[in-house]
Design an enzyme around this catalytic site. Sequence first.
Site, PDB file in Angstrom:
ATOM      1  N   ASP A   1      16.276 -49.917 -24.028  1.00  0.00           N
ATOM      2  CA  ASP A   1      17.212 -49.025 -23.361  1.00  0.00           C
ATOM      3  C   ASP A   1      17.215 -47.689 -24.093  1.00  0.00           C
ATOM      4  O   ASP A   1      16.712 -47.558 -25.198  1.00  0.00           O
ATOM      5  CB  ASP A   1      18.617 -49.636 -23.287  1.00  0.00           C
ATOM      6  CG  ASP A   1      19.272 -49.731 -24.631  1.00  0.00           C
ATOM      7  OD1 ASP A   1      19.436 -48.681 -25.280  1.00  0.00           O
ATOM      8  OD2 ASP A   1      19.618 -50.845 -25.051  1.00  0.00           O
TER       9      ASP A   1
ATOM     10  N   CYS B   1       0.849  -1.178   0.000  1.00  0.00           N
ATOM     11  CA  CYS B   1       0.000   0.000   0.000  1.00  0.00           C
ATOM     12  C   CYS B   1       0.884   1.227   0.000  1.00  0.00           C
ATOM     13  O   CYS B   1       2.050   1.164   0.389  1.00  0.00           O
ATOM     14  CB  CYS B   1      -0.834  -0.009   1.269  1.00  0.00           C
ATOM     15  SG  CYS B   1       0.200  -0.285   2.702  1.00  0.00           S
TER      16      CYS B   1
ATOM     17  N   ASP C   1      12.040 -55.023 -26.136  1.00  0.00           N
ATOM     18  CA  ASP C   1      13.325 -55.353 -26.727  1.00  0.00           C
ATOM     19  C   ASP C   1      13.854 -56.551 -25.951  1.00  0.00           C
ATOM     20  O   ASP C   1      13.729 -56.611 -24.741  1.00  0.00           O
ATOM     21  CB  ASP C   1      14.255 -54.146 -26.569  1.00  0.00           C
ATOM     22  CG  ASP C   1      15.630 -54.444 -27.110  1.00  0.00           C
ATOM     23  OD1 ASP C   1      15.702 -54.929 -28.243  1.00  0.00           O
ATOM     24  OD2 ASP C   1      16.613 -54.204 -26.389  1.00  0.00           O
TER      25      ASP C   1
ATOM     26  N   CYS D   1       2.744   2.378   3.153  1.00  0.00           N
ATOM     27  CA  CYS D   1       3.994   1.842   3.704  1.00  0.00           C
ATOM     28  C   CYS D   1       5.194   2.655   3.251  1.00  0.00           C
ATOM     29  O   CYS D   1       6.286   2.523   3.801  1.00  0.00           O
ATOM     30  CB  CYS D   1       4.217   0.388   3.329  1.00  0.00           C
ATOM     31  SG  CYS D   1       3.092  -0.309   2.173  1.00  0.00           S
TER      32      CYS D   1
ATOM     33  N   ASP E   1      17.852 -48.101 -28.592  1.00  0.00           N
ATOM     34  CA  ASP E   1      16.444 -48.159 -28.948  1.00  0.00           C
ATOM     35  C   ASP E   1      15.795 -46.779 -29.028  1.00  0.00           C
ATOM     36  O   ASP E   1      14.588 -46.687 -29.201  1.00  0.00           O
ATOM     37  CB  ASP E   1      15.691 -49.024 -27.935  1.00  0.00           C
ATOM     38  CG  ASP E   1      16.254 -50.428 -27.865  1.00  0.00           C
ATOM     39  OD1 ASP E   1      16.735 -50.884 -28.913  1.00  0.00           O
ATOM     40  OD2 ASP E   1      16.226 -51.040 -26.796  1.00  0.00           O
TER      41      ASP E   1
END
Lengths: 125, 890
Positions: free
Chosen positions: B776, B75, B577, B78, B780
Amino acid sequence: MAIDQIIVIIVGVGLSVLVAWYFWFSEKKAVKIQSSDTGLQEAVIKVKGGYTPDVLIFEAGKPIKLNFIREETAACSEDVIFPDLGKKASLTAFKTVPVELQIDEPGEYNFQCGMGMLHGKLIIE
Amino acid sequence: MTKDPVCGMNVVSPSQFFVEKDGEKYEFCSDSCKTKFIEEPEKYLAQPEEEQTATYSINSKGKEKIDIPIVGIHCSSCIPTIESEIKKLPGINFTSVNIATEKAHIEFNNSEVKAVDIISAIKKAGYQAGQATLKLGIVGMHDASSISQIEGGLQKTSGVLNASVDLVSGTAIVKYIPGVVDLNKIKNEIRKLGYDTFDTSGVKTDKLKDSKTGGEEVDENQVAREKEYKTLMQKFIFAAVLALPVVFFSYPTVWNLPAQFQRGTETLQLIWIAMSILSLPVMFWSGSQFYTGAWAAIRNRSANMNTLVSTGITAAWLYSAVATYFPSVFPSAELADQFFDVIFVVVALVILGMALEIRAKGKSSEAIKKLMGLQAKTALVLRDGKEIDIPIEEVVLDDIVIVRPGEKIPVDGVIVDGSSSIDESMITGESIPVEKDIDDEVIGSTINKTGSFKFKATKVGKDTTLSQIIQLVEQAQSSKAPIQKIVDKISGFFAPGVIIIALLTFVVWYVFGPAPSLVYALITFVTVLVIACPCALGIATPISLMVGVGKGAENGILIRSGDALETAQKLDTIVLDKTGTVTEGKPSLTDVITANNFTEDDVLLLSASVEKSSEHPLAEAIVNGAKDKSLELKDAHNFNAIPGHGVDAEIDGRNVLLGNIKMMKKYKIDLGLLEEKSTRLADEGKTPMFVAIDKKAAGIIAVADLVKEDSVESIIQLKKLGLEVVMITGDNVRTAKAIAKQVGVDRVMAEILPQDKALNVQKLQNEGKIVAMVGDGLNDAPALAQADIGLAIGTGTDVAIEASDITLINGSLKGVVLAIQLSKATMKNIKQNLFGAFFYNGLGIPIAAGLFYPFFGLLLSPLLAGAAMAFSSVTVVTNANRLRKFKPKI
């Protein structure tokens, strides 16, 4: 039909149209963020019932730093999520939490709170 | 007092050195400044503006300007607090706090006051300056002079508030203002001074109460949540206690109260007045978040639950207040009724709902908190021959770390000395401890059980397995399941839509409703607003996703995204696999068959001794097989490898031949029954090799890539989940079929080159199937990427496998089953939540609007609506938390 009924109809429908326009169809203001000398585009976003500002414009390819300041304790806004970017940050209340991004692809990227109630948007140009 | 435009010093006006230019009088501190000004006036006149745009500037005379970001200015009131606190300091010339930019602009004299003091003044005023602390490792410091050199150099750098260098740990702690200076600038400064830097812990924003909280970021949120819960409970109790008498006196006919409490009496009038006053703290204290939340949302042109609730209770209060204080406004006395009870009850219930939701939500994110908590705090490191205990952030690559029994392994690395049994369950989900020896990888945050060992750090900081896991999990939790995209569209329209429905409900009831139509119109208006629960809708998917993904991580399954999760439960074909997925991935000794009275040990010992010097994986399997039987290997002489056949060698004066049938035929060895036995072994998917000793058939040694222990069970489970299981391999058809038979796979794709695996996955997809590929992450990768879901079998500490949608940290196929079961469970949970939320809102809103009134006379009380709304979102969170109890069905 009595006069009061006509008034209620007109006011009721009018308010409905107003609600629809205000929440859905009015243009949201976007804030353009200027980059600093180092090229960093830094913005402060206040989180309180929503994001202020909630639409920010950045330049593509330059680093972006969003400083979130959550000024509320309501649990909804605790997380801010960038689903398109796969980023998430936990906002501790009344603290600055920086989120650093770099987006190379121009376009619109949404962000939101954990429950999807608060929304914001990054526009990359 | 005026300012010297050349050097910026304050000059007592009038000064003896001055110049008049364009009607302005410029005064100077000395004659030299005056001369400089006369020579180049533009240079000095332009400068002040330049200085204003800079955030930080120092000049030689000690005047500084600084812009400090301030956090938490709410505000304009402050501002004076901060300004006056700063002005109390000596040497402050100018200070101005801007609420819009949230920065304090201060001009001060650095000989009298330091930037650090200003920051503490801001803190004293109750605000947090945007100050950051950085810890940097510095290489190349040798003596104390480096300390002062670096500290001095950094402190001269604009934006750096304080720097302290520690020679022993080789680190610098730098406090600075972000935005004015950044990490790279600081590193550059240090580099300019001739030292190198490395990151230790990265940048951490300064904490409000750093000393008290001890820097636990995670706990801070929990603390905030607890605090919020307590506040909400207090608010609830306040509203609830007041609600009891209010409800009591609101329905005098229901409770059959004495005549003086009935409508129209003076006593009741007084009670109404009391209610109207008591309702104010309930609305504005207990229900304050409805108003602040609604206001903030409206300013953002959005609407949410707060908007709905606050509009509802405000309408109820206004109507009731008019009825209480100005009953004559209403055309009939019947209309002058009050609804204060609605305010008390709705506020109490909705607040209670929010409190319960916070509690439940805390549990939902437990998984990630657990992960973060796994991190060790310190590490015992060997540096310059000394053992030193350092914070984990300071461990650098190639550090030798010492781990004693019972301790947590701080970072990832490779054992260089010693061995131990390590509990990796927190990372892999596998509960049996793993034996580790020299050259084995260890994962940070796992627990050393028995032995003590030293390891070399190979991954530190952000690169450790744990950090990567946390990052992946957070990423996945923040992603969206495709199902959520529809919900997002709806929720954007939801809250404003409800407001419109409420308004139209009011109109319809007012115009067409039974008498007293105004009362009915108001009740239905409020009920519609109160019953609608946008939160339940918004939270339905993300909360389940969070719990589901977290649960996966607990079990060593890293799900990349909500997308992966949603696709994983739609799968109908799974391609495995063979090598490394179904099987162990490396051959081991399976059979030793003897002939001509040779013993098993003889055959094995001699073959292993021959193969000792070979590096072929098959040879390794034989050697390991012999070692497992504690056979002591002998040295081979005259070693001779015959390509495509086998090997020939001499051991202890005996000739040993080891090879295939061609080899045996070449030396004209009579194999007898062995040939038939070898065919049988080959049919089982094994690789048989003949052994001949002194040109006499001695037996067969067979090796095979063994099926993993739990592959069979996992494949049965996968089939039970309704999946077609396909095995893909580069091996020959015979071996592939043999393995497939062992594990119960019906469809085999054999003799597929690695690069064609992706193509074969695509072929399956062309059959209209949704295909998952398990393999893996290296060979792959293309097939993993091609599949609808790629599941990568973990390869040690590398968990961020780019091509995969799901990574299984622990190599077992059980993980695949678990991942699919978990995906199914999570999606089911999400659907339950969404159905619940849609059903609730879809049914609740029309009932609240009185749609069923004309048919069944059914109308909902706003009190019940409040209760329903409060518990709808709690129900959603609670349902999501049920996922935490998910148990794999293996």
